[in-house]
Design an enzyme around this catalytic site. Structure first.
Site, PDB file in Angstrom:
ATOM      1  N   ASP A 146       2.161  -2.047   5.317  1.00  0.00           N
ATOM      2  CA  ASP A 146       1.821  -2.623   4.013  1.00  0.00           C
ATOM      3  C   ASP A 146       3.011  -3.379   3.416  1.00  0.00           C
ATOM      4  OD1 ASP A 146       0.341  -3.142   1.753  1.00  0.00           O
ATOM      5  OD2 ASP A 146      -0.035  -1.045   1.230  1.00  0.00           O
ATOM      6  N   ASP A 167      -7.787  -5.756  -0.755  1.00  0.00           N
ATOM      7  CA  ASP A 167      -7.910  -4.456  -1.415  1.00  0.00           C
ATOM      8  C   ASP A 167      -9.246  -4.346  -2.129  1.00  0.00           C
ATOM      9  OD1 ASP A 167      -5.578  -3.426  -0.598  1.00  0.00           O
ATOM     10  OD2 ASP A 167      -4.545  -3.505  -2.524  1.00  0.00           O
TER      11      ASP A 167
HETATM   12  C1  DGJ Z   1      -2.003  -1.629  -0.991  1.00  0.00           C
HETATM   13  C2  DGJ Z   1      -2.956  -1.583   0.144  1.00  0.00           C
HETATM   14  O1  DGJ Z   1      -3.578  -2.802   0.329  1.00  0.00           O
HETATM   15  C3  DGJ Z   1      -3.932  -0.440  -0.080  1.00  0.00           C
HETATM   16  O2  DGJ Z   1      -4.917  -0.438   0.900  1.00  0.00           O
HETATM   17  C4  DGJ Z   1      -3.158   0.842  -0.080  1.00  0.00           C
HETATM   18  O3  DGJ Z   1      -2.605   1.065   1.179  1.00  0.00           O
HETATM   19  C5  DGJ Z   1      -2.077   0.782  -1.133  1.00  0.00           C
HETATM   20  N1  DGJ Z   1      -1.267  -0.385  -1.034  1.00  0.00           N
HETATM   21  C6  DGJ Z   1      -1.183   1.994  -1.043  1.00  0.00           C
HETATM   22  O4  DGJ Z   1      -0.134   1.938  -1.915  1.00  0.00           O
END
Ligand code: DGJ
Length: 796
Positions: A484, A554
């Protein structure tokens, strides 16, 4: 294939031709990029053969610059060129801009030599496309700057099967002095006309890949980012199309960069009606000091063309990404169905909670359990611990190995989340090494999600990240890693670079990142890496060279996902787009959509789940069990089939598409299987007849066309059930609850044998939808946001 005869160069792919020549002045004139031509490159007098195809320049255009005394009829401002240097009369977007030691900025690169090889060389500093022997040929053109000892290499790799041409460039400094590179593009494509539609895919967090079209008749349209990454704001994939282009008709070009940093794509129309497209590293914020004997590489740009509209354009890009970008263990492997803990638990978990989730996942057919953010340091929220990659023993007493073993014992693979590029101020890492964070000494720095970048331009920082990640990935049986990255750049500066090199920061960061990732991917070749950057903030071909799939957004709302996933589908195959089914109300939009819709949308990608399965009703659990089993059966078609955008509901057309219907189709490579989803944004009353049709099925084959009819809960009909019920059923009453447990309605069933040609051309007229005049199992229950999936299997 690549042919050269004298000053003429011509590439043939299976369906396209690209041609240019060296002019008498030494410039490279672009002649053609389009459908395949038939030019015999073995003829003796090439000038004669090409004469009809070349613009005849007899008198210079008024008020333009005559290139040289010897070539006084040539004005660079109105030529189609392969590359354009700044300062010699071509005042359009340049390909290259250099500042020489005396402060002058004019360059004049002219042809010096060319060589053709039967293999593909990788770039030295950047990820690049790759091919097996005989799949590709490469042309290297060397241009020499007329007044300085500088050489510019233009590389063309020709991929005939995918109809793709990959360009890149490299500048070599043979002078005894330093020069400064202000811009070096990866590709330039000049067109002799204008009025093209420039399509880019722009957006923001949870709103990625919204298609936007601009007709460029004059001036310039730019798609770019300064986020530091390819970004959700403006993906580097763009299309240039003639105004009448559709999915299956029209001239169109696509270009994407194999790069994850700041990028720049511009389409400019000059006063004479010619268009110029350039793509490469964003020149804004970029200034590269090129020392004597050093070279600078620009990323590869991937280009394709189709005269049959965006569908064929996409198919060519998809094939290229699958075959020549994605690599390693997972290239052709079907990707596992996963359950991710994020929306199920956020930071609030411990081992027993995770194991409960994992157990329920296993029970429903999930193959991989992913522990997301929150497992390390004191990470109970997003303010702390990034940089401290040691396990939180309160949450996971047995460490990573402990939980991984227990998850494995349930019969599931285990995956983990990391965000290695970041540090929180509240972390031991920052307390010990405050200078490792990206910030300008002595100034306040801005935070994004309470965090800062680690300065990957510095070797010791890269080593720290590589070591800490190696420890994590080796600390248990980890099959999957979600990588990430959750902020964009501000205060860009490295204490490791001298003042005059700060203009190199952004690019050096990306180079550092690639070094870190490639080391880890090589160290853990069997691990499935999934890229992620607050969703789709770094969804690009650079990352896909290392990580075979990327978390697309997300946003898990099925309705938003229709736009987002369709946006990606123009340039990226479904095998790289990761998509999850989540709970309702949706955590990003608070919208409620049916479980079947959420599943159907996520099927067109790599299916996963991201919700608390343990708290779902038994009915929903059973539905999910069936969903996963169907997906597994059809997974290869979804992930590796050819994708068709049959109907686009993103723009509601009162006459052609009043219900905002999308239809997506995936067809297996052998054309024996196909699966189509129909989606409806909104009900239009008393418009009850609907039709689906296909493209790309084998015309001569016969297909069994069917849907899998489900049961419908009577609650969906509310008060209306009383028109047929022998007893009165009050809404939300215990009676309604009890009756709904035992009485279910049957969905309509479609079941036909149809020949491919008829499915492609005529399609299937579906059972009528509910229109307020009656309902039985011959009627489609089809409210807002409803979907159906239709399967097609060839029959002998
Ligand atoms: C952003 C990601 O896109 C989410 O899926 C998740 O992993 C969060 N960060 C966790 O902090």
């Amino acid at each position: 294939m690549i042919s050269r005869n004298n000053n003429y160069f011509l590439f043939d792919t299976n369906h396209t031709t690209y041609a240019f020549r060296v002019m008498e002045s030494g410039q490279l004139e672009h002649i053609y990029y389009g459908n395949r031509l038939n030019i015999d490159m073995k003829q003796e007098n090439m000038n004669r053969i090409f004469e009809p195809f070349i613009e005849k320049k007899k008198f210079l255009l008024g008020n333009s610059i005559s290139y040289s005394k010897e070539q006084d009829k040539i004005g660079l401002e109105d030529l189609c060129l392969e590359m354009s240097s700044y300062g010699k009369g071509d005042i359009r977007e340049p390909f290259i801009e250099i500042v020489y030691p005396d402060g002058s900025c004019t360059s004049d690169f002219i042809f010096e030599s060319a060589s053709i090889r039967k293999w593909k060389d990788s770039l030295k500093t950047l990820p690049s496309s790759y091919a097996y022997e005989k799949q590709v040929e490469e042309l290297n053109i060397v241009l020499k700057e007329r007044n300085h000892d500088l050489r510019l290499h233009l590389n063309y790799s020709v991929y005939p099967e995918c109809d793709v041409i990959v360009r890149s460039s490299k500048l070599i400094n043979g002078m005894n002095d330093v020069v400064k590179v202000k811009r070096l593009m990866s590709t330039q494509l000049d067109f002799e006309d204008s009025g093209f539609v420039f399509t880019s895919f722009t957006g923001a967090w949870i709103r990625e890949m919204n298609r936007s079209d601009h007709t460029v008749t004059s001036g310039i349209h730019v798609n770019q980012t300064m986020a530091g990454f390819s970004s959700s704001r403006a993906n580097p994939f763009v299309m240039i199309s003639s105004p009448d282009t559709t999915e299956s008709y029209g001239d169109c070009y696509a270009c994407n960069l194999i790069y994850s940093g700041n990028h720049y794509e511009a389409l400019e129309v000059n006063p004479y009606g010619k268009s110029r497209f350039v793509s490469g590293i964003n020149p804004r914020g970029f200034l590269w000091k090129l020392n004597p004997d050093d070279e600078f590489e620009a990323p590869e740009a991937v280009m394709t063309y189709s005269s049959h509209g965006w569908e064929e354009l996409s198919h060519r890009m998809h094939e290229f990404v699958r075959e020549h970008i994605v690599r390693g263990e997972w290239k052709y492997k079907e990707r596992p169905v996963l359950l991710n803990s994020w929306e199920a638990a956020y930071f609030d978990f411990n081992e027993s909670k995770l194991l409960k989730l994992a157990k329920s996942a296993k029970d429903l057919g999930v193959e991989l359990f992913v522990m997301d953010d929150g497992w390390f340091g004191k990470r109970d929220n997003d303010t702390s611990s990034l940089g401290d990659w040691n396990v939180n023993k309160k949450k996971l007493p047995g460490g990573i190995k402990g939980i991984a073993d227990k998850v494995n014992a349930l019969g599931l693979d285990f995956g983990i989340w990391v965000e290695p590029e970041m540090v929180n101020e509240d972390s031991n890492c920052y307390r010990e090494h405050p200078d490792w964070a990206v910030k300008i000494p002595g100034q306040d720095h801005s935070l994004g999600r309470n965090q800062m970048f680690l300065d990957l331009t510095r070797k010791e920082v890269r080593e720290y990240v590589i070591d800490s990640m190696t420890n994590v990935f080796a600390d248990g049986n980890i099959s999957y890693v979600k990588w990430d990255m959750n902020r964009i750049f501000s205060d860009a500066y490295s204490v490791g670079l001298p003042a005059e090199c700060q203009g190199e920061f952004y690019h050096r960061y990306v180079l550092g990142l690639y070094e870190v990732i490639s080391t880890l991917v090589e160290r853990f070749p069997k691990v499935l890496f999934e890229g992620c950057a607050s969703g789709g903030n770094r969804f690009d071909l650079g990352m896909l060279c290392y990580m075979p799939q990327i978390w697309a957004s997300d946003n898990t709302d099925a309705i938003c996902r229709m736009t987002i996933q369709q946006g990606y589908s123009y340039g990226y195959p479904l095998s790289v787009i990761s998509a999850h089914v989540s709970d309702v109300p949706n955590h990003q939009t608070l919208r409620k959509t049916p479980l079947s819709t959420r599943y159907h949308v996520a099927c067109y990608g790599i299916l996963g789940y991201e919700c608390n399965l343990t708290e779902l009703s038994k009915d929903d659990q059973n539905v999910i069990r069936e969903q996963i089993s169907i997906y597994k059966e059809w997974r290869k078609v979804f992930q590796f089939g050819d994708f068709y955008r049959i109907k686009d509901g993103s723009v509601i057309d009162q006459h052609k598409n009043p219900t905002g219907s999308y239809q997506w189709l995936s067809v297996s490579k052998d054309k024996n299987k196909a699966v189509l989803m129909d989606f409806q944004s909104r009900v239009i009353p008393n418009l009850v007849y609907n039709k689906v049709h296909t493209r790309g099925l084998a015309e001569e084959k016969e297909y069994h066309f069917y849907n899998i009819a489900k049961k419908i809960n009577i609650k969906e009909f509310g008060d209306l059930v009383n028109t047929v019920s022998p007893i009165h059923i009050k809404k939300e009453s215990i009676t309604q609850h009890v009756v709904s447990k035992f009485v279910k309605l049957d969905e309509e069933k479609e079941d036909y044998i149809i020949q491919g040609v008829n499915l492609n051309r005529l399609g299937v007229r579906l059972k009528q939808s509910f229109g307020a005049t009656g309902y039985n199992d011959q009627v489609r229950y089809y409210p807002d946001y409803a979907t159906r999936m239709y399967f097609m299997e060839s029959v002998e």
